[in-house]
Design an enzyme around this catalytic site. Sequence first.
Site, PDB file in Angstrom:
ATOM      1  N   GLN A 105      -0.014  48.751  57.391  1.00  0.00           N
ATOM      2  CA  GLN A 105      -0.770  48.476  58.609  1.00  0.00           C
ATOM      3  C   GLN A 105      -1.422  49.726  59.215  1.00  0.00           C
ATOM      4  O   GLN A 105      -2.372  49.605  59.981  1.00  0.00           O
ATOM      5  CB  GLN A 105       0.135  47.793  59.635  1.00  0.00           C
ATOM      6  CG  GLN A 105       0.579  46.407  59.168  1.00  0.00           C
ATOM      7  CD  GLN A 105       1.461  45.702  60.176  1.00  0.00           C
ATOM      8  OE1 GLN A 105       2.664  45.892  60.192  1.00  0.00           O
ATOM      9  NE2 GLN A 105       0.877  44.884  61.033  1.00  0.00           N
ATOM     10  N   HIS A 165      -8.565  43.010  48.386  1.00  0.00           N
ATOM     11  CA  HIS A 165      -9.702  43.355  47.530  1.00  0.00           C
ATOM     12  C   HIS A 165     -10.194  42.165  46.702  1.00  0.00           C
ATOM     13  O   HIS A 165     -11.369  42.044  46.409  1.00  0.00           O
ATOM     14  CB  HIS A 165      -9.334  44.515  46.585  1.00  0.00           C
ATOM     15  CG  HIS A 165      -9.054  45.784  47.326  1.00  0.00           C
ATOM     16  ND1 HIS A 165      -8.321  46.821  46.814  1.00  0.00           N
ATOM     17  CD2 HIS A 165      -9.398  46.181  48.584  1.00  0.00           C
ATOM     18  CE1 HIS A 165      -8.226  47.794  47.706  1.00  0.00           C
ATOM     19  NE2 HIS A 165      -8.875  47.418  48.792  1.00  0.00           N
ATOM     20  N   ASP A 198      -7.558  49.647  53.686  1.00  0.00           N
ATOM     21  CA  ASP A 198      -7.963  50.804  52.872  1.00  0.00           C
ATOM     22  C   ASP A 198      -7.888  52.101  53.686  1.00  0.00           C
ATOM     23  O   ASP A 198      -7.486  53.143  53.178  1.00  0.00           O
ATOM     24  CB  ASP A 198      -9.396  50.648  52.347  1.00  0.00           C
ATOM     25  CG  ASP A 198      -9.488  49.602  51.238  1.00  0.00           C
ATOM     26  OD1 ASP A 198      -8.467  48.967  50.921  1.00  0.00           O
ATOM     27  OD2 ASP A 198     -10.596  49.432  50.690  1.00  0.00           O
ATOM     28  N   ARG A 222      10.036  54.027  64.438  1.00  0.00           N
ATOM     29  CA  ARG A 222      10.318  53.220  63.247  1.00  0.00           C
ATOM     30  C   ARG A 222       9.030  53.067  62.441  1.00  0.00           C
ATOM     31  O   ARG A 222       8.002  52.673  62.980  1.00  0.00           O
ATOM     32  CB  ARG A 222      10.827  51.841  63.678  1.00  0.00           C
ATOM     33  CG  ARG A 222      10.963  50.883  62.541  1.00  0.00           C
ATOM     34  CD  ARG A 222      11.455  49.495  62.962  1.00  0.00           C
ATOM     35  NE  ARG A 222      11.460  48.647  61.804  1.00  0.00           N
ATOM     36  CZ  ARG A 222      10.892  47.441  61.710  1.00  0.00           C
ATOM     37  NH1 ARG A 222      10.310  46.901  62.753  1.00  0.00           N
ATOM     38  NH2 ARG A 222      10.918  46.773  60.588  1.00  0.00           N
ATOM     39  N   HIS A 240       8.385  46.804  54.132  1.00  0.00           N
ATOM     40  CA  HIS A 240       7.636  46.069  55.155  1.00  0.00           C
ATOM     41  C   HIS A 240       6.423  45.447  54.474  1.00  0.00           C
ATOM     42  O   HIS A 240       5.273  45.798  54.743  1.00  0.00           O
ATOM     43  CB  HIS A 240       7.257  46.993  56.312  1.00  0.00           C
ATOM     44  CG  HIS A 240       6.906  46.273  57.587  1.00  0.00           C
ATOM     45  ND1 HIS A 240       7.474  46.565  58.808  1.00  0.00           N
ATOM     46  CD2 HIS A 240       6.035  45.279  57.834  1.00  0.00           C
ATOM     47  CE1 HIS A 240       6.971  45.779  59.743  1.00  0.00           C
ATOM     48  NE2 HIS A 240       6.082  44.989  59.170  1.00  0.00           N
ATOM     49  N   ASN A 275      12.156  44.188  56.312  1.00  0.00           N
ATOM     50  CA  ASN A 275      11.583  43.728  57.556  1.00  0.00           C
ATOM     51  C   ASN A 275      11.222  42.249  57.415  1.00  0.00           C
ATOM     52  O   ASN A 275      10.425  41.870  56.562  1.00  0.00           O
ATOM     53  CB  ASN A 275      10.297  44.506  57.880  1.00  0.00           C
ATOM     54  CG  ASN A 275       9.640  43.962  59.143  1.00  0.00           C
ATOM     55  OD1 ASN A 275      10.160  44.136  60.234  1.00  0.00           O
ATOM     56  ND2 ASN A 275       8.509  43.277  59.002  1.00  0.00           N
ATOM     57  N   GLU A 276      11.840  41.425  58.253  1.00  0.00           N
ATOM     58  CA  GLU A 276      11.496  40.015  58.391  1.00  0.00           C
ATOM     59  C   GLU A 276      11.488  39.241  57.068  1.00  0.00           C
ATOM     60  O   GLU A 276      10.431  38.814  56.565  1.00  0.00           O
ATOM     61  CB  GLU A 276      10.139  39.873  59.083  1.00  0.00           C
ATOM     62  CG  GLU A 276      10.134  40.414  60.499  1.00  0.00           C
ATOM     63  CD  GLU A 276       8.952  39.908  61.335  1.00  0.00           C
ATOM     64  OE1 GLU A 276       8.016  39.322  60.775  1.00  0.00           O
ATOM     65  OE2 GLU A 276       8.998  40.096  62.565  1.00  0.00           O
ATOM     66  N   ASN A 295      13.564  41.479  65.398  1.00  0.00           N
ATOM     67  CA  ASN A 295      12.176  41.495  65.844  1.00  0.00           C
ATOM     68  C   ASN A 295      12.009  40.262  66.708  1.00  0.00           C
ATOM     69  O   ASN A 295      12.197  39.132  66.233  1.00  0.00           O
ATOM     70  CB  ASN A 295      11.207  41.404  64.666  1.00  0.00           C
ATOM     71  CG  ASN A 295      11.077  42.718  63.925  1.00  0.00           C
ATOM     72  OD1 ASN A 295      11.702  43.717  64.290  1.00  0.00           O
ATOM     73  ND2 ASN A 295      10.259  42.722  62.887  1.00  0.00           N
ATOM     74  N   TYR A 324       9.557  38.119  69.451  1.00  0.00           N
ATOM     75  CA  TYR A 324       8.251  37.971  70.093  1.00  0.00           C
ATOM     76  C   TYR A 324       8.172  36.748  70.988  1.00  0.00           C
ATOM     77  O   TYR A 324       7.645  36.803  72.070  1.00  0.00           O
ATOM     78  CB  TYR A 324       7.154  37.860  69.019  1.00  0.00           C
ATOM     79  CG  TYR A 324       6.866  39.177  68.336  1.00  0.00           C
ATOM     80  CD1 TYR A 324       5.877  40.020  68.821  1.00  0.00           C
ATOM     81  CD2 TYR A 324       7.599  39.591  67.220  1.00  0.00           C
ATOM     82  CE1 TYR A 324       5.604  41.242  68.208  1.00  0.00           C
ATOM     83  CE2 TYR A 324       7.333  40.806  66.603  1.00  0.00           C
ATOM     84  CZ  TYR A 324       6.331  41.631  67.108  1.00  0.00           C
ATOM     85  OH  TYR A 324       6.074  42.834  66.512  1.00  0.00           O
ATOM     86  N   GLU A 375      11.428  45.368  66.900  1.00  0.00           N
ATOM     87  CA  GLU A 375      10.038  45.087  67.297  1.00  0.00           C
ATOM     88  C   GLU A 375      10.052  44.135  68.478  1.00  0.00           C
ATOM     89  O   GLU A 375      10.875  43.217  68.539  1.00  0.00           O
ATOM     90  CB  GLU A 375       9.249  44.375  66.181  1.00  0.00           C
ATOM     91  CG  GLU A 375       8.752  45.261  65.092  1.00  0.00           C
ATOM     92  CD  GLU A 375       7.950  44.497  64.040  1.00  0.00           C
ATOM     93  OE1 GLU A 375       7.205  43.557  64.397  1.00  0.00           O
ATOM     94  OE2 GLU A 375       8.093  44.860  62.861  1.00  0.00           O
TER      95      GLU A 375
HETATM   96  C1  NOJ Z   1       6.124  41.350  62.873  1.00  0.00           C
HETATM   97  C2  NOJ Z   1       5.750  42.184  61.697  1.00  0.00           C
HETATM   98  O1  NOJ Z   1       6.871  42.910  61.264  1.00  0.00           O
HETATM   99  C3  NOJ Z   1       4.591  43.114  61.967  1.00  0.00           C
HETATM  100  O2  NOJ Z   1       4.162  43.645  60.756  1.00  0.00           O
HETATM  101  C4  NOJ Z   1       3.485  42.374  62.699  1.00  0.00           C
HETATM  102  O3  NOJ Z   1       2.354  43.163  62.876  1.00  0.00           O
HETATM  103  C5  NOJ Z   1       4.035  41.907  64.024  1.00  0.00           C
HETATM  104  N1  NOJ Z   1       5.094  40.969  63.762  1.00  0.00           N
HETATM  105  C6  NOJ Z   1       2.990  41.230  64.921  1.00  0.00           C
HETATM  106  O4  NOJ Z   1       2.573  40.046  64.317  1.00  0.00           O
END
Ligand code: NOJ
Length: 507
Positions: free
Chosen positions: A41, A61, A74, A99, A144, A188-189, A331, A333, A401
């Site tokens: 990212q 790509h 990229d 992190r 990740h 991760n996730e 994580n 949200y 997160e």
């Molecule tokens: C969790 C993910 O780990 C992360 O890569 C993503 O950008 C965020 N959620 C937001 O969607």
Amino acid sequence: MRLAVILGFTALALGSNALYTKQSRKFPEGFVFGTATASYQIEGAWNEDGKSENIWDHITHNKPHVIADQSNGDITADSYHKYKRDVEMMRELGLDAYRFSLSWSRILPSGFTNEINQAGVDFYNNYINEMIKYNIQPMISLYHWDLPQKLQELGGFANPLVVEWFEDYARVAYELFGDRVKDWITFNEPKEVCYHGYGATNLAPQLNSAGVGDYLCAKNLVIAHAKAYHAYNNDFKPSQGGRCGITIAVTSLEPLTDSDEDEAAAEMHRQAEWGLYAEPIFSEQGGFPKEFSERVAAKSKAQGYPRSRLPEFTEEEKAYVKGSADFFGINHYTSRLISANEYKGEHPVPSMYDDIDTGEFVPADWPTSASTWLFQAPNSLYNVLTHMHKRYSGPVLYVTENGWSTGEGLQDDERVQYYRAALEGALDALDEGVRLEKYMAWSLMDNFEWMRGYTERFGLYEVDFTSPERTRTPRKSALVYKHIVANRMIDHNYEPASLDITIDEGY
Ligand code: NOJ
């Protein structure tokens, strides 16, 4: 929590000191504040200095149309070249920790350990050393989402041999960086890796093997996690003294009504969404969640499969996986209300959502973000932290997160409001004895938001993706977070005088 709310209301009734009660609560001594990012990212430099192709290079790509703005990683925020500016931002915010993730294909271009790419190792050493220089603790996620494409072509997480490939890679990382890195996150996730990547088309590698591929991935990934944990625990922890855990996305899933049916539906939903990954590691009994496994086994049989689509663990595997984490990375949200009977969608058969067969509901008054899936529900971080505390007998928790998406722009009051509410929830949970030790805001800066490209922004710093410098500019939320970190408390009345940010003494 309830007490805090009552005190808050009492204070409100008393007039001008209304917010005093909440403002006076401090995060405990030693509490760690940071921010989080991930390699694909932010790094860019997708083919520089010996890095090989990973599954996100491949998909962006070869199938650019699947990304909302046909963009790719990229260059993205170009952290491969701008890492010193990243660390400068960490210092501006006064962070205790950061992190980030390692790009497997930057370190091991073949995917295997036959060749270690020294330029990739140098990059991470420089990044880590720059953090250490300023007393910022590095926290590494090993995976990740950016698997080397060559390993994907061998089946990726659907191939049981991934457990060996991952353990080998993890050992290289511990060996190279473990003298300075004391927090290791294996994955991760996992649900997003397995369900969205193998069971659907929402993430690379878009296998769309619903209700089959996602479950194969789940078992292999959980065992790969345990392998990497035991490798650390047995061979590195004694000399390096760090911790190894896993990060699971935990949405707060509450019953729509207080009926037994809705409570059972919410529990089934939890077992599928994150229990599949959390229960084998953190529960007393080990193995996949009971009711959900039975449900999938019964449905598989009725659908004519010779065995359950969800592969079981052997007793030996169960014992090996159980307890394989020094902390639970969450994580968090958003939230959903779950119903046994209403709001049911049409899900493909077979699929995980057909297996659980529940309805999801989002009340109209929950604030909406720039992301279709992200709503702000009252107390959701508090609910998740206290749920995990009770369910798994008080594990050490890290919020790895937590964040909110907006469009472009520096005045991000919704993000400020989201962070303040979430951190109040963290304080409420701490008041109740939850062992939360660290909190990482997502994200330090805007970055490539997977299928959404650059159309959704999560950064405390805005990144200008059109400038060659990838200029990073603090948003209002950066100033507010800095104030929270510096004072160890949430001042709801704090309004930054300007968006100027400087490095304070000591950083
Ligand atoms: C969790 C993910 O780990 C992360 O890569 C993503 O950008 C965020 N959620 C937001 O969607």
